[in-house]
Design an enzyme around this catalytic site. Structure first.
Site, PDB file in Angstrom:
ATOM      1  N   LYS A  51       0.839  -1.215   0.000  1.00  0.00           N
ATOM      2  CA  LYS A  51       0.000   0.000   0.000  1.00  0.00           C
ATOM      3  C   LYS A  51       0.872   1.264   0.000  1.00  0.00           C
ATOM      4  O   LYS A  51       0.528   2.273  -0.627  1.00  0.00           O
ATOM      5  CB  LYS A  51      -0.918  -0.035   1.230  1.00  0.00           C
ATOM      6  CG  LYS A  51      -1.642   1.251   1.546  1.00  0.00           C
ATOM      7  CD  LYS A  51      -2.764   1.591   0.584  1.00  0.00           C
ATOM      8  CE  LYS A  51      -3.305   2.983   0.908  1.00  0.00           C
ATOM      9  NZ  LYS A  51      -4.551   3.304   0.285  1.00  0.00           N
ATOM     10  N   LYS A  93      -0.496  11.434   6.647  1.00  0.00           N
ATOM     11  CA  LYS A  93      -0.073  10.272   7.453  1.00  0.00           C
ATOM     12  C   LYS A  93       0.555   9.196   6.554  1.00  0.00           C
ATOM     13  O   LYS A  93       1.601   8.625   6.878  1.00  0.00           O
ATOM     14  CB  LYS A  93      -1.306   9.746   8.208  1.00  0.00           C
ATOM     15  CG  LYS A  93      -1.172   8.448   8.957  1.00  0.00           C
ATOM     16  CD  LYS A  93      -1.706   7.237   8.205  1.00  0.00           C
ATOM     17  CE  LYS A  93      -3.156   7.318   7.799  1.00  0.00           C
ATOM     18  NZ  LYS A  93      -3.602   6.171   7.009  1.00  0.00           N
TER      19      LYS A  93
HETATM   20  P1  NAP Z   1     -12.473   8.650   8.272  1.00  0.00           P
HETATM   21  O1  NAP Z   1     -13.640   8.932   7.406  1.00  0.00           O
HETATM   22  O2  NAP Z   1     -11.800   9.764   8.977  1.00  0.00           O
HETATM   23  O3  NAP Z   1     -12.932   7.542   9.346  1.00  0.00           O
HETATM   24  C1  NAP Z   1     -12.086   7.115  10.368  1.00  0.00           C
HETATM   25  C2  NAP Z   1     -12.834   6.081  11.196  1.00  0.00           C
HETATM   26  O4  NAP Z   1     -11.961   5.607  12.229  1.00  0.00           O
HETATM   27  C3  NAP Z   1     -14.068   6.636  11.905  1.00  0.00           C
HETATM   28  O5  NAP Z   1     -15.044   5.633  11.965  1.00  0.00           O
HETATM   29  C4  NAP Z   1     -13.521   6.970  13.291  1.00  0.00           C
HETATM   30  O6  NAP Z   1     -14.509   6.999  14.301  1.00  0.00           O
HETATM   31  C5  NAP Z   1     -12.600   5.787  13.492  1.00  0.00           C
HETATM   32  N1  NAP Z   1     -11.562   6.015  14.505  1.00  0.00           N
HETATM   33  C6  NAP Z   1     -10.486   6.818  14.397  1.00  0.00           C
HETATM   34  N2  NAP Z   1      -9.745   6.761  15.515  1.00  0.00           N
HETATM   35  C7  NAP Z   1     -10.364   5.883  16.338  1.00  0.00           C
HETATM   36  C8  NAP Z   1     -10.082   5.399  17.629  1.00  0.00           C
HETATM   37  N3  NAP Z   1      -8.984   5.801  18.314  1.00  0.00           N
HETATM   38  N4  NAP Z   1     -10.939   4.517  18.181  1.00  0.00           N
HETATM   39  C9  NAP Z   1     -12.032   4.095  17.510  1.00  0.00           C
HETATM   40  N5  NAP Z   1     -12.356   4.523  16.283  1.00  0.00           N
HETATM   41  C10 NAP Z   1     -11.527   5.405  15.696  1.00  0.00           C
HETATM   42  O7  NAP Z   1     -11.313   7.893   7.458  1.00  0.00           O
HETATM   43  P2  NAP Z   1     -11.397   7.040   6.105  1.00  0.00           P
HETATM   44  O8  NAP Z   1     -11.202   7.954   4.950  1.00  0.00           O
HETATM   45  O9  NAP Z   1     -12.571   6.140   6.159  1.00  0.00           O
HETATM   46  O10 NAP Z   1     -10.037   6.198   6.230  1.00  0.00           O
HETATM   47  C11 NAP Z   1      -9.922   5.088   7.104  1.00  0.00           C
HETATM   48  C12 NAP Z   1      -8.610   4.365   6.804  1.00  0.00           C
HETATM   49  O11 NAP Z   1      -8.615   3.932   5.437  1.00  0.00           O
HETATM   50  C13 NAP Z   1      -7.362   5.225   6.971  1.00  0.00           C
HETATM   51  O12 NAP Z   1      -6.288   4.457   7.468  1.00  0.00           O
HETATM   52  C14 NAP Z   1      -7.077   5.693   5.550  1.00  0.00           C
HETATM   53  O13 NAP Z   1      -5.725   6.038   5.364  1.00  0.00           O
HETATM   54  C15 NAP Z   1      -7.491   4.481   4.754  1.00  0.00           C
HETATM   55  N6  NAP Z   1      -7.903   4.733   3.359  1.00  0.00           N
HETATM   56  C16 NAP Z   1      -8.755   5.762   3.049  1.00  0.00           C
HETATM   57  C17 NAP Z   1      -9.118   5.956   1.723  1.00  0.00           C
HETATM   58  C18 NAP Z   1     -10.060   7.067   1.305  1.00  0.00           C
HETATM   59  O14 NAP Z   1     -10.147   7.350   0.094  1.00  0.00           O
HETATM   60  N7  NAP Z   1     -10.776   7.718   2.208  1.00  0.00           N
HETATM   61  C19 NAP Z   1      -8.644   5.128   0.719  1.00  0.00           C
HETATM   62  C20 NAP Z   1      -7.807   4.066   1.068  1.00  0.00           C
HETATM   63  C21 NAP Z   1      -7.436   3.894   2.387  1.00  0.00           C
HETATM   64  P3  NAP Z   1     -15.390   8.351  14.542  1.00  0.00           P
HETATM   65  O15 NAP Z   1     -16.549   8.245  13.583  1.00  0.00           O
HETATM   66  O16 NAP Z   1     -15.785   8.284  15.959  1.00  0.00           O
HETATM   67  O17 NAP Z   1     -14.476   9.524  14.246  1.00  0.00           O
END
Ligand code: NAP
Length: 285
Positions: A170, A238
């Site tokens: 990744k 990050k």
């Molecule tokens: P996001 O919308 O910011 O969602 C993050 C999620 O993690 C939320 O459900 C949040 O809960 C939860 N969370 C964060 N810290 C936590 C903790 N300490 N304890 C419990 N829950 C926690 O992020 P996302 O875009 O979905 O991305 C999630 C992951 O996928 C990341 O590692 C990112 O790098 C990866 N990713 C993202 C994409 C993209 O296009 N978005 C693509 C590939 C990979 P709350 O709702 O309470 O905040």
């Protein structure tokens, strides 16, 4: 197979919905409980802790923000590790540190649980449409057992080797994708300054050797001034930090990644962290 899902953010919510649509009984947890509502409406059972999810599941998927967050939902108070049975599998689909992943897998193995690190690429649209690219590391047997879940969420599903290799792959993806994003931002700035028609430019460039996912998906958003997050600048910074650390560990000179890391850090410092990564454009606007 009973599935569990921890982290219902931009990526997690549609991925969990696709598991439900594929017929998996699903227990879900989100730190902010209100985000469970739409999944409950589709038939998921909402849980109050990651441990409760684990107690109900044969396979637990996590997709949260950063390394420390994966550690918290797995091994913190009321973490999944408290509820996991020997023989179950944890699939972490977040993008986190490969070294920490290897350590988490060893901790889970000590309690008879296999882990797969299976980060994804394809963005919010890929998550919604079940078209993600999934790069999985970990025991082959666990990967084979989990294939039906992966197939509900992704289209290109690749076993990349042992634990940590999913995350390492990744990070390669992020180096390539990030440099391409900078190219798209620079190209759009150039087209704008030259007074070119956005749609004509998108079509012409997208059909040639410079066509790419970044150009087709983020190019139109930048032209339109749409900076809503599909993938936030905060999380992209990050990933560049993780990529930079990995390149340094490997002893590689990587000027492109160093530049991108500096630009994304500057974007964070300028308060752009919650914009989508196409908001990199705003460093110059
Ligand atoms: P996001 O919308 O910011 O969602 C993050 C999620 O993690 C939320 O459900 C949040 O809960 C939860 N969370 C964060 N810290 C936590 C903790 N300490 N304890 C419990 N829950 C926690 O992020 P996302 O875009 O979905 O991305 C999630 C992951 O996928 C990341 O590692 C990112 O790098 C990866 N990713 C993202 C994409 C993209 O296009 N978005 C693509 C590939 C990979 P709350 O709702 O309470 O905040």
């Amino acid at each position: 197979m009973n599935a569990g899902f921890i982290g219902l953010g931009i990526m997690g919510a549609p991925m969990a919905a696709n598991l439900l649509k594929a017929g998996f009984p699903l227990a879900v947890y989100n730190r902010t409980p209100s985000r469970c509502g739409p999944l409950q409406a589709l038939g998921a059972v909402a849980c109050e802790t990651p441990a409760e999810v684990a107690r109900r599941s044969d396979v637990v998927v996590t997709i949260v923000s950063e390394t420390r967050d994966v550690e918290a939902v797995l091994f913190g108070p009321d973490g999944a590790a408290e509820g996991l049975r020997p023989g179950s599998v944890v699939i972490d689909m977040s993008t986190i540190s490969p070294a920490a992943t290897v350590e988490f897998a060893a901790r889970l193995r000590a309690q008879g649980v296999d882990m797969l690190d299976a980060p994804v690429s394809g963005g919010e649209s890929g998550a919604i449409e079940g078209r993600l690219s999934i790069m999985a590391g970990g025991p082959r047997e666990a990967f084979d057992r989990c294939l039906p879940l992966f197939e509900a969420m992704g289209r290109k599903i690749v076993h990349t080797g042992g634990n940590g290799n999913g995350q390492r792959t990744k990070l390669v993806n992020q180096v390539v994708g990030s440099l391409n994003l900078l190219a798209v931002v620079e190209g759009v700035r150039m087209a704008r300054a030259a007074g070119l028609d956005p749609n004509v430019t998108l079509e012409a460039v997208g059909g040639g050797a410079a066509g790419s996912w970044m150009w087709s998906n983020l190019g139109p958003k930048i032209f339109a001034g749409d900076f809503a997050p599909g993938f936030s600048i905060r999380l992209h910074q990050k990933d560049l930090r993780l990529a930079k650390e990995s390149l340094e560990e490997l002893g590689l000179d990587a000027p492109g990644t160093a530049l991108l890391h500096r630009l994304f850090t500057e974007a964070l410092d300028r308060g752009l962290g919650e914009q989508g990564n196409q908001g990199l454009f705003n460093l110059w606007s």
